[in-house]
Design a protein around this motif. Sequence first.
Motif, PDB file in Angstrom:
ATOM      1  N   THR A  60      -5.779 -11.242  28.812  1.00  0.00           N
ATOM      2  CA  THR A  60      -5.417 -12.572  29.325  1.00  0.00           C
ATOM      3  C   THR A  60      -6.660 -13.387  29.662  1.00  0.00           C
ATOM      4  OG1 THR A  60      -3.386 -11.631  30.259  1.00  0.00           O
ATOM      5  CG2 THR A  60      -4.075 -13.792  31.065  1.00  0.00           C
ATOM      6  N   GLU A  63      -8.344 -14.650  26.485  1.00  0.00           N
ATOM      7  CA  GLU A  63      -7.607 -15.779  25.917  1.00  0.00           C
ATOM      8  C   GLU A  63      -7.913 -17.074  26.666  1.00  0.00           C
ATOM      9  OE1 GLU A  63      -3.515 -14.777  25.935  1.00  0.00           O
ATOM     10  OE2 GLU A  63      -3.687 -13.221  24.396  1.00  0.00           O
ATOM     11  N   GLU A  64      -7.992 -16.995  27.983  1.00  0.00           N
ATOM     12  CA  GLU A  64      -8.299 -18.191  28.772  1.00  0.00           C
ATOM     13  C   GLU A  64      -9.719 -18.692  28.511  1.00  0.00           C
ATOM     14  OE1 GLU A  64      -7.601 -17.064  32.769  1.00  0.00           O
ATOM     15  OE2 GLU A  64      -5.406 -17.036  32.582  1.00  0.00           O
ATOM     16  N   LYS A  67      -9.807 -20.355  25.096  1.00  0.00           N
ATOM     17  CA  LYS A  67      -8.736 -21.319  24.859  1.00  0.00           C
ATOM     18  C   LYS A  67      -9.279 -22.703  24.485  1.00  0.00           C
ATOM     19  CE  LYS A  67      -4.438 -23.042  26.929  1.00  0.00           C
ATOM     20  NZ  LYS A  67      -4.643 -24.430  26.502  1.00  0.00           N
ATOM     21  N   LYS A  68     -10.289 -23.170  25.209  1.00  0.00           N
ATOM     22  CA  LYS A  68     -10.806 -24.513  24.970  1.00  0.00           C
ATOM     23  C   LYS A  68     -11.389 -24.637  23.573  1.00  0.00           C
ATOM     24  CE  LYS A  68     -13.905 -27.982  26.942  1.00  0.00           C
ATOM     25  NZ  LYS A  68     -14.881 -28.273  28.029  1.00  0.00           N
TER      26      LYS A  68
END
Length: 722
Positions: A60, A63-64, A67-68
């Motif tokens: 998780t 992924e964060e 993400k950008k």
Amino acid sequence: MATSSVSKGCFVFKPSSKKRKRVPRVEDYFTEGNDDAKSAKLRFNICQELWEKIKSDTETLQEELNKKTLDSLLELIRKCASGFQLKANDWAGLMRASEIPTAALVLGVNVPDHDVTFQGLSELLQQSVTPFVVSVQAKECTALKHLMQKVLERIMGVDVPLNEEDEGQSGSCSVPGNRKRARCSLSSLCEWYQMAVKKFAARSPGKKCSSLGKDVLPYPPVVIIFKDLEAFSPRVLQDFILICSRYIQQLPLMFIFGIATSPSTIQHMLPHSVSSLLCIELFQSLSCTQHLATVIDQLVLTPKFPFKLTGKVLQVLVSIFLYHDFSVRNFIKGLQLALVEHFHSQPLSVLCCCKKEAVDHAQQFIHQDVERVRQLPSFMRYVENQDAEEQVKLLTNDDHVKEVCQKLIKNLRKYHKNYHPVLRCLHSLTSSLPKYPLGKQVRELHISCLEKNIWETEEYNTAMQLLRMLAKDELVAALQNCADLLRPAKSEKMKEALQQLEDYITKFDKLDQLSSEDLMEEEVTSPGKDLQKKTDLFQLQKTLLEMRESRRSKKMTPFEVLRNQVLDIVDQLVRTYLIPPETQPMNEVCYYSSSGVLRRHLNATPRTSIQTALSHPYYYLQHEGLQTDTGSISNTAPDICVVYKLHLECGRLINLFDWLEAYCTVVSAAEGKDPDSPDYGKVDELKHARFIQAVSELEFVGFVKSTKQKTDHVARLTWGGC
């Protein structure tokens, strides 16, 4: 069954009628050779459950962090693909003489982490943009035909055979008459794409096409990902781009270049005539050091996970990251190895779980477990600090030990809940100081706090002196950051500390309400004003003495008083809650401290291992005939060991004939021949062949090499031995 042969070969044996052995499960390694199999299985289950939580949080987090960058990349692909679908002028303008939209994704030198990023990118593309996504690597695309074949096979899902006769015709090869095969050319890909798009457009609006993915565009682009651009052959890449540029009006191709070093790599690999065919947009991912800092912050510096690392173990993992690979993925694997080693080697790790389960497990301890608790160094120190009556109970009463053990486990959880917020506050205050006396990263401060009393160090005293020199605006901003860090904490002690900080922030704000007249009065009554009056020498001397005394006894301003008070509170928090974990009873339950074991597993030294095997073959083979005194080697040792031992006695250049004679002498002694016999030490074909094979093996592992300086000589490449 065994074979005896001078040369290597392949031997066929009939299958045995015996039943095959059962492949051991992972949990068997925990229970094998363990007296308490039930406890070992319980530790394995706790370890597996804890790792699943860590792994889920890590995925998780990754992924964060990505993400950008990935969202910006997806937006570019959607924009280019939508223009092609609408046949709009902006797509033609973007192409400008058959240009291919290209995203240069700079990922950094942490190559082991790139696979995770590209896997996430491919999944996002297939879910929201296009099902036609293919990833290629340089090792499988050494020639243009191989690159073309991999792209077509992975997009079309059919076999694309290669015809060696048509190798030079831009990779075009055909195999007619087979429905499941396709011609190895982009023209066949264009035909297949038109048919796939027609099927995709002909489907009903409410029906999803499982073959093309879900929620994709009506005319999805074909995205080709080059994972390791630097490793591709420039010639292969140039030819492939030239061919693709001729089909860009028929096929919505898009490239994604995975770059580990610098975007200038594209200019170095591709001439202007080829790079001008690409419409390149640059994307920069998060640096690996920032990624590591976030991972440590979320996985290590948190009371969420009961498993902890000591300072030396964490230093080993960070050192491998900084000095070897910059791979966050390998750092997490090292954390996993430490977790498994802790639960495997520490029987009391059954208490390394959530508080409620740990209390239940402590209640179910048997006498053997209680004895293990008594043998813990931290528990021994705890017993020594108790009164005589309590010591007797702790050493004789098992039930009382269980009760105390439950209390100590709860105290250890409270220690972690208070430790991490105070650590973050101290780092927030000192991370912006000149020369970073307590470190720039929070992990540096954490390692220092784990190893010693941080307030007894010179660096801490320097940091506190610098904090007592901060201006009001800087100090209030730093205190506000500390309050924000303490606010999420649920501990009562941390709530009290938060209230104190907020009170002082309010007091600092009220200092602005002081009138300027009060400040002017202080300036008027200053002793320095008397110097402007006419006076004699005696009066001047008296005035100067008064000024000197007034400076010594000068009163602090209200701001300085408040600043010292609030920093004293911070200092008290540090001295109370940042004590090393070794001082906490039963810290061995949660803390893994075997840094040497971790270093041997993760930071291997192959040269040392090879030299140990060649110098002391008994260490690995465990054959009694090979056990000798230190510094010598048995004449019955393997040939490569004998040859290696003899080569240590030579200089930089080794005469092969002299080497062979010495080898034959050792082998003759191993065969038990009489030293006075004429055959002793004689070179025959069998010994010659064995010697040549041993020298070849020694050359393969990098100890000798051929040389042209002298005939029948080899050069030695290493010095010293084990």
